[in-house]
Design an enzyme around this catalytic site. Structure first.
Site, PDB file in Angstrom:
ATOM      1  N   HIS A  30       0.831  -1.221   0.000  1.00 56.89           N
ATOM      2  CA  HIS A  30       0.000   0.000   0.000  1.00 56.89           C
ATOM      3  C   HIS A  30       0.859   1.263   0.000  1.00 56.89           C
ATOM      4  O   HIS A  30       0.558   2.225   0.696  1.00 56.89           O
ATOM      5  CB  HIS A  30      -0.930   0.011   1.233  1.00 56.89           C
ATOM      6  CG  HIS A  30      -2.044  -0.998   1.142  1.00 56.89           C
ATOM      7  ND1 HIS A  30      -3.244  -0.726   0.540  1.00 56.89           N
ATOM      8  CD2 HIS A  30      -2.120  -2.278   1.554  1.00 56.89           C
ATOM      9  CE1 HIS A  30      -4.026  -1.813   0.596  1.00 56.89           C
ATOM     10  NE2 HIS A  30      -3.359  -2.760   1.209  1.00 56.89           N
TER      11      HIS A  30
ATOM     12  N   ASP B 183      -0.556  -5.202   5.729  1.00 58.02           N
ATOM     13  CA  ASP B 183      -1.549  -6.024   5.042  1.00 58.02           C
ATOM     14  C   ASP B 183      -1.329  -6.074   3.538  1.00 58.02           C
ATOM     15  O   ASP B 183      -0.670  -5.224   2.953  1.00 58.02           O
ATOM     16  CB  ASP B 183      -2.969  -5.476   5.327  1.00 58.02           C
ATOM     17  CG  ASP B 183      -3.097  -4.015   4.888  1.00 58.02           C
ATOM     18  OD1 ASP B 183      -2.127  -3.251   5.087  1.00 58.02           O
ATOM     19  OD2 ASP B 183      -4.150  -3.649   4.352  1.00 58.02           O
ATOM     20  N   GLU B 184      -1.908  -7.109   2.948  1.00 58.68           N
ATOM     21  CA  GLU B 184      -2.091  -7.230   1.501  1.00 58.68           C
ATOM     22  C   GLU B 184      -0.826  -7.008   0.673  1.00 58.68           C
ATOM     23  O   GLU B 184      -0.839  -6.267  -0.300  1.00 58.68           O
ATOM     24  CB  GLU B 184      -3.205  -6.273   1.039  1.00 58.68           C
ATOM     25  CG  GLU B 184      -4.557  -6.641   1.629  1.00 58.68           C
ATOM     26  CD  GLU B 184      -5.691  -5.856   1.036  1.00 58.68           C
ATOM     27  OE1 GLU B 184      -6.609  -6.476   0.493  1.00 58.68           O
ATOM     28  OE2 GLU B 184      -5.682  -4.610   1.128  1.00 58.68           O
ATOM     29  N   ASN B 185       0.241  -7.670   1.065  1.00 58.28           N
ATOM     30  CA  ASN B 185       1.407  -7.740   0.188  1.00 58.28           C
ATOM     31  C   ASN B 185       1.540  -9.199  -0.197  1.00 58.28           C
ATOM     32  O   ASN B 185       1.888 -10.023   0.634  1.00 58.28           O
ATOM     33  CB  ASN B 185       2.652  -7.263   0.949  1.00 58.28           C
ATOM     34  CG  ASN B 185       3.933  -7.675   0.231  1.00 58.28           C
ATOM     35  OD1 ASN B 185       3.966  -7.746  -0.996  1.00 58.28           O
ATOM     36  ND2 ASN B 185       4.970  -7.965   1.009  1.00 58.28           N
TER      37      ASN B 185
ATOM     38  N   GLU C 263      -1.795 -10.125   8.923  1.00 62.72           N
ATOM     39  CA  GLU C 263      -0.781 -10.741   8.069  1.00 62.72           C
ATOM     40  C   GLU C 263       0.601 -10.758   8.728  1.00 62.72           C
ATOM     41  O   GLU C 263       1.455 -11.563   8.362  1.00 62.72           O
ATOM     42  CB  GLU C 263      -0.647  -9.984   6.738  1.00 62.72           C
ATOM     43  CG  GLU C 263      -1.765 -10.246   5.751  1.00 62.72           C
ATOM     44  CD  GLU C 263      -2.861  -9.190   5.810  1.00 62.72           C
ATOM     45  OE1 GLU C 263      -3.098  -8.646   6.906  1.00 62.72           O
ATOM     46  OE2 GLU C 263      -3.487  -8.938   4.769  1.00 62.72           O
TER      47      GLU C 263
END
Ligand code: ACM
Length: 698
Positions: free
Chosen positions: A256, A320-322, A379
């Site tokens: 992000h 998050d979200e890697n 995560e």
């Protein structure tokens, strides 16, 4: 064309929990109503008396000892809001003491006690608390006490003992996707204080923007355009502290981070050069390069500055979200991972988690140097994560419980995602620690609470209040009140009262959508447009991304979908009326008598009036729908409302005549209703299920 998997990841991650939740909500239906008049959250113990303070009584604060400036200002604020402030001169016989005593100044960041007692008797009001935080919470309760008796508003006699169930009760506001000016943050802090939420989680950086002025790395805010100056941050911190609210800043890394990379391209793992902050909502899967020392030097510089600016002992680093795709695609990063034994057992594939844990540990060392405790999304949990990191669980309860089992403290956000447009009851049914939780008593103590999250892809500074409130108040109650407080109907009753209270505090959750409707209606009468919009909701979860309309950060949020309520009260109330009707019918059946509509007369009259209004609405709206390019796409929903209402009316008429519906008619009507159930303009007609239930009645 948008890539579906890329966009829907947040949704997919949340899906299993949503399904689980749907069933738990049904199970959570209470045996007994809560009814503690209008108090939300429900206090630990409430004993209502039989009298009230005399009308027109005013209150004069009497502190035991010298009050601190925050407490005395808060008392004045409350008395002003209640209109109970005694004039300094001419104290009348109607002036009673408001006695306040507290042990010490409470510091929310140290989780000082918020416990209080509040007594209203005919001789005055008494607040007693171990810390000033308790006084602030007591004042919030006091503001919800007034009752209308005849033509007067009076304070009822009551004895309240209260303390929160969880110490961490937060609201995340995403000021990165859409920038939220200070005024937005302040009024939301007022609403948080009113509902006893105590952590503002300020999501300050994402792909689409970095929202705090950085004096050490100024390109970060310069590339983002809109940002908070240090002076503005301090203003928010003061405002929050005055309400006993902590401010937890989040700077999301290593993913992000397109905004960071557009300012400082040396951070990139991939070879895309971002010339601007991200202009899309697609999940980008970029990540900072975790192998370069320069990455950590830059982070250390920035975090040195930001940890000094934000005094809270906690600091959120996202995480998050890697998915690691950029790391896998970079030979230098792969060589680093190989040298550090961060490959999976096949000796070839990157163990993304190991590399991210390496990154997290480096960041954690930095934060420890700056006296901060690290918070991250679930995560970041995994082998090697130090025990003092706090986990925020968004993908399911598993992350919450795994964290506690691993010895980490944790907070819950899964189930409290306001941007999914799920109902208040959905969030209300989500308990971080239900009776059947899998944790030991020691592990349960690591569950600190939870946070409602307001991600802002679909919320700008105008409509954000309507996406947060009043639903966030249901989360506030779940986190403050006892586990046994579970009556959903009573929660909704009190939520409606709180919603009006928040309007009085300046929240725009009702006025902003109404304003939008007026703009859309132009010179025509707004009523028919309002009638339609009140029974619509935006499509749930993240389906707005997938219905033929491409949203970007610069898409104006001023269409009908943006004025539609996140949860339609009108549709929910109509559904309750169908419930009452069904109950009356089954009672009649149980008694062996014929169902007499007269028993439910008032209910039926209201239902008929509503259905008639809906049926007639389409012809009133046609001219506007036809002439306004932005409204035309909603014409099918307007027609559907009219058609569905007509079927509802037919069924109601049969009920009144005590006639059974013809099975063929019923099957055909249900078929028609199902055919009407099609979203338009990313909006759905949420009244349909209730009308279907009415039509289905046997
Ligand atoms: C998140 O929703 N990606 C924390």
């Amino acid at each position: 064309m948008l890539s579906l998997p890329a966009l829907s990841r947040r949704f997919l991650a949340l899906l299993p929990a949503l399904l689980l939740l749907a069933s738990s909500v049904v199970l959570a239906q209470p045996a007994a109503p809560t009814d503690t008049r209008n108090l939300l959250p429900v206090p630990t113990s409430v004993r209502w008396g039989t009298t009230t303070l005399k009308p027109k009584t005013t209150l004069r604060p009497l502190f035991q000892g010298n009050p601190d400036s925050i407490t005395s200002a808060a008392v004045t604020r409350t008395l002003n809001r209640l209109g109970l402030n005694a004039p300094v001169k001419n104290q009348s016989a109607n002036t009673l003491p408001l006695q306040i005593s507290y042990g010490k100044i409470g510091r929310p960041e140290l989780f000082d006690e918020e416990r209080y007692s509040l007594r209203v008797t005919p001789s005055g009001v008494t607040i007693d608390a171990p810390t000033s935080l308790g006084v602030l919470r007591a004042l919030a309760t006091l503001e919800q006490l007034p009752q209308v008796v005849g033509r007067n508003v009076v304070l009822p006699e009551v004895d309240i003992q209260d303390q929160p169930r969880f110490a961490w009760r937060g609201l995340l506001i995403d000021a990165a996707r859409h920038f939220m000016p200070v005024s937005v943050i302040k009024r939301n802090l007022d609403a948080m204080a009113a509902t006893k939420l105590n952590v503002l989680h300020w999501h300050l950086s994402d792909d689409q923007g970095f929202r705090v002025e950085s004096k050490t790395l100024p390109r970060l805010h310069q590339v983002s355009g809109q940002y908070y100056t240090h002076a503005q941050v301090r203003e928010v911190l003061r405002y929050a502290a005055a309400r006993g609210i902590r401010v937890l800043p989040e700077f999301d890394v290593p993913g992000h981070t397109i905004a960071w990379q557009s300012a400082y391209p040396q951070l990139a793992s991939g070879d895309t050069l971002y010339k601007t902050v991200y202009q899309s909502w697609r999940l980008a899967n970029v990540a900072m390069d975790p192998t370069k020392e320069t990455t950590y030097e830059l982070l250390d510089t920035l975090f040195g500055e930001m940890t000094a600016l934000f005094p809270d002992p906690y600091f959120h680093i996202g995480g998050d979200e890697n998915d690691g795709r950029q790391w896998r695609g970079n030979p230098r990063i792969m060589a680093f991972a190989k040298a550090k034994k961060m490959l999976k057992s096949d000796g070839k594939t990157l163990d993304k988690h190991a590399l991210q844990t390496y990154f997290n540990r480096r960041v954690l060392t930095m934060l420890t140097k700056y006296n901060k405790q690290m918070v991250g999304w679930d995560e970041i949990l995994g082998p090697g994560l130090p025990k003092n990191a706090v986990i925020q669980s968004w993908r399911g309860k598993k992350g919450l419980y795994d964290a506690a089992k691993a010895g980490n403290r944790a907070i819950l956000s899964n189930g409290y995602y306001l941007d999914l447009y799920l109902s208040a009851s959905n969030a209300y049914g989500t308990d971080p620690l239900p009776v059947d939780n899998p944790l030991s008593v020691t592990q349960q103590r690591l569950i600190m609470g939870g946070e409602a999250t307001m991600w802002s892809e679909f919320a700008d500074s105008v409509i954000i209040d309507s996406r947060i409130w009043p639903r966030a108040a249901a989360v506030a109650e779940r986190l403050w009140s006892a586990r046994e407080v579970t009556s959903t109907p009573d929660m909704y009753r009190r939520l409606a009262v709180v919603s009006r209270q928040l309007e009085g505090l300046g929240l725009q959750h009702r006025s902003a959508p109404e304003q939008l409707l007026r703009q859309l209606a132009g010179p025509t009468d707004v009523v028919p447009l309002r009638t339609l919009t009140q029974v619509l909701e935006p499509v749930k979860e993240y389906k707005r991304h997938f219905q033929g309309f491409t949203y970007t950060p610069s898409t104006p949020l001023n269409r009908l979908v943006d004025a539609a309520p996140a949860e339609s009260d009108v549709a929910r109330n109509f559904n309750c009326r169908v419930d009452s009707l069904m109950e009356a019918m089954s009672t009649a059946q149980a008694r062996g008598s014929v169902f007499a509509m007269s028993a439910s007369r008032r209910n039926a009259v209201t239902m008929r009036q509503q259905l008639q209004t809906w049926q007639a609405n389409h012809s009133l709206l046609i001219p506007l729908l036809a002439s306004s390019p932005t409204l035309t796409e909603y014409a099918p929903l307007s027609a559907a409302l009219s058609a569905a209402a007509a079927l509802g009316l037919e069924r109601l008429a049969l009920l009144e005549k005590q006639q059974q519906p013809d099975a063929e008619w019923q099957a055909e009507a249900i078929k028609q209703l199902d055919a009407l159930n099609k979203p338009a303009g990313q909006t759905e007609l949420v009244l349909l299920p209730a009308i279907r239930r009415l039509v289905e009645l046997k």
